[in-house]
Each structure stands twice: as structure tokens, then as C-alpha cells.
Design a protein around this motif. Structure first.
Motif, short mmCIF file in Angstrom:
data_model
loop_
_atom_site.label_atom_id
_atom_site.label_comp_id
_atom_site.label_asym_id
_atom_site.label_seq_id
_atom_site.Cartn_x
_atom_site.Cartn_y
_atom_site.Cartn_z
N UNK A 1 0.65 -1.25 0.02
CA UNK A 1 0.15 -0.06 0.34
C UNK A 1 0.88 1.11 0.64
N UNK A 2 1.95 1.10 -0.05
CA UNK A 2 2.78 2.21 -0.33
C UNK A 2 2.67 3.38 -0.62
N UNK A 3 2.27 3.64 -1.67
CA UNK A 3 1.47 4.80 -3.00
C UNK A 3 0.51 5.37 -2.43
N UNK A 4 -0.18 4.08 -1.77
CA UNK A 4 -1.63 4.86 -0.97
C UNK A 4 -1.68 6.59 0.46
N UNK A 5 -0.25 5.45 1.06
CA UNK A 5 -0.50 6.16 2.24
C UNK A 5 0.43 8.44 1.97
N UNK A 6 -0.76 8.60 2.82
CA UNK A 6 -0.20 9.93 2.89
C UNK A 6 0.66 10.66 3.78
#
Length: 211
Positions: free
Chosen positions: A132-137
Motif C-alpha cells: 500500500x506504499x503509494x496510498x500512504x499520504x
């Protein structure tokens, strides 16, 4: 009920005051204070979102899991709290912090599972964070720390080649995140142990890295 509501209100007021309490030593702020301030900002927005398990998150920052992990009953109790938080997040409405909070819960859950000997489940939780790396804000520190914890898990299984690759990725590919110096110190210590273990043909002993 009124007393409980007052307590919640007092706590929220305290969290709002956190940024004004920052101190500087030799012209620099303490990393842990910066971390706490960044976390408290969630309570300053027009639509504040509560932290899922703030006390257990701070325990991780202070390496508390390596200590508590030696006590199975305490670790079981923490795992129960974490699972309840996970269930609440699943049932609650989505918000801008949802993925970050879910990944935080996965990290802490993975640690508890590791110390309870549930290795496969621990690995799955750590890997889900990376997925989920790209979804972490906001909580970008979760990715390098998930890689670090996965590497330590591999080292305990004698999978040192895999561990070193993860540690190199955590060190080289992630910058400017919360508590970066702390994480880099642990990465460096783990890397030295993994390489030493490969040279000696032995399984790594990672307790000193985890503390």
C-alpha cells in the motif's frame, strides 16, 4: 457520562496545545517532539480525526515491543487491543488518514504476531504495508520500518540474503520521514549483523537490534 466527556474534551484540548510546547536544545527540536506535533495536527483541522492507537504507536517509537514481546501474556493483550482498533477502522467511514491508520495497525499487529511465534501471519502484515506504499499520504515512516521489521523477521529464520536486500532498500529508497535517524541506526545495526551471520554461516541474533 459527563465526566467521561469532560475527560475526552480535556485530552483533545491537550493535543491541540502540543505544537506550542515544542522545546529546542542547542537550536534543534527533538525528533520525538516533532513526531508528536505532526500527529497532533490531526486534531487541529476543522474535521479532526482521532489517532487509532496512539499509545501503542509511541511504544513502537521507543522500541517497547522488543521488551513487551518477551512477555507472551502482555503481547497477547496488546494484540487484542490492536485487533479491536483494526475492526473499528474497517467499520468506520473512510477519511484521508484511513490507509495510513490501517498500515500502522498492520505494522504493530505484525510485531505482536512475530513475538508470539506466528511468523507467517507477521510476514503477511508487514508485506501488506509495502503493498500500500503509494496510498500512504502522511505516515511515510511506515514503509522503511515495515521493510526493517520484515528483514529482522527473515534474519531470525536465517534468510539473511533476503534480509540484506530489504535493509538496503529501506536505507537507499526512503528519505525525509519521521524518526529517520532512529530507523537508519536500526537498519545499520541489522545490516552488520546479517552480513556477519552470512560470513560465519550462522543464524542472526537480532535481539540487540530490536531493543
Amino acid at each position: 457520562m459527563r465526566s467521561e466527556l469532560k475527560t475526552v474534551s480535556d485530552l483533545e484540548g491537550s493535543l491541540e496545545a502540543v505544537p506550542s510546547l515544542k522545546l529546542k536544545i542547542a537550536g534543534k527540536s527533538l525528533p520525538t517532539e516533532k513526531f508528536a506535533i505532526r500527529k497532533s495536527r490531526r486534531y487541529l483541522s476543522p474535521n479532526p480525526v482521532s489517532l487509532p492507537i496512539p499509545a501503542l504507536e509511541m511504544m513502537y517509537i521507543w522500541n517497547g515491543y522488543a521488551v513487551i514481546g518477551k512477555q507472551p501474556e502482555l503481547t497477547d493483550g496488546m494484540l487484542e487491543v490492536i485487533i479491536k482498533a483494526e475492526e473499528m477502522l474497517a467499520k468506520g467511514p473512510e477519511n484521508e488518514y484511513s490507509v495510513d491508520d490501517e498500515c500502522l495497525v498492520k505494522l504493530l499487529k505484525g510485531l505482536c504476531l512475530k513475538y508470539l511465534g506466528r511468523v507467517q501471519e507477521a510476514e503477511e502484515n508487514f508485506r501488506s504495508i509495502c503493498a500500500n506504499e503509494k496510498k500512504i499520504k502522511y505516515d511515510h515512516y511506515l514503509i522503511p520500518n515495515a521493510l526493517l521489521e520484515l528483514a529482522l523477521l527473515f534474519m531470525e529464520q536465517g534468510r539473511n540474503d533476503e534480509a540484506i536486500k530489504l535493509l538496503e532498500s529501506a536505507k537507499q529508497n526512503y528519505k525525509n520521514y519521521s524518526m529517520e535517524s532512529r530507523t537508519h541506526f536500526r537498519i545499520q545495526a541489522a545490516t552488520l549483523q546479517a552480513k556477519s551471520s552470512l560470513e560465519n554461516g550462522n543464524r542472526s541474533i537480532v535481539s540487540s537490534v530490536s531493543l
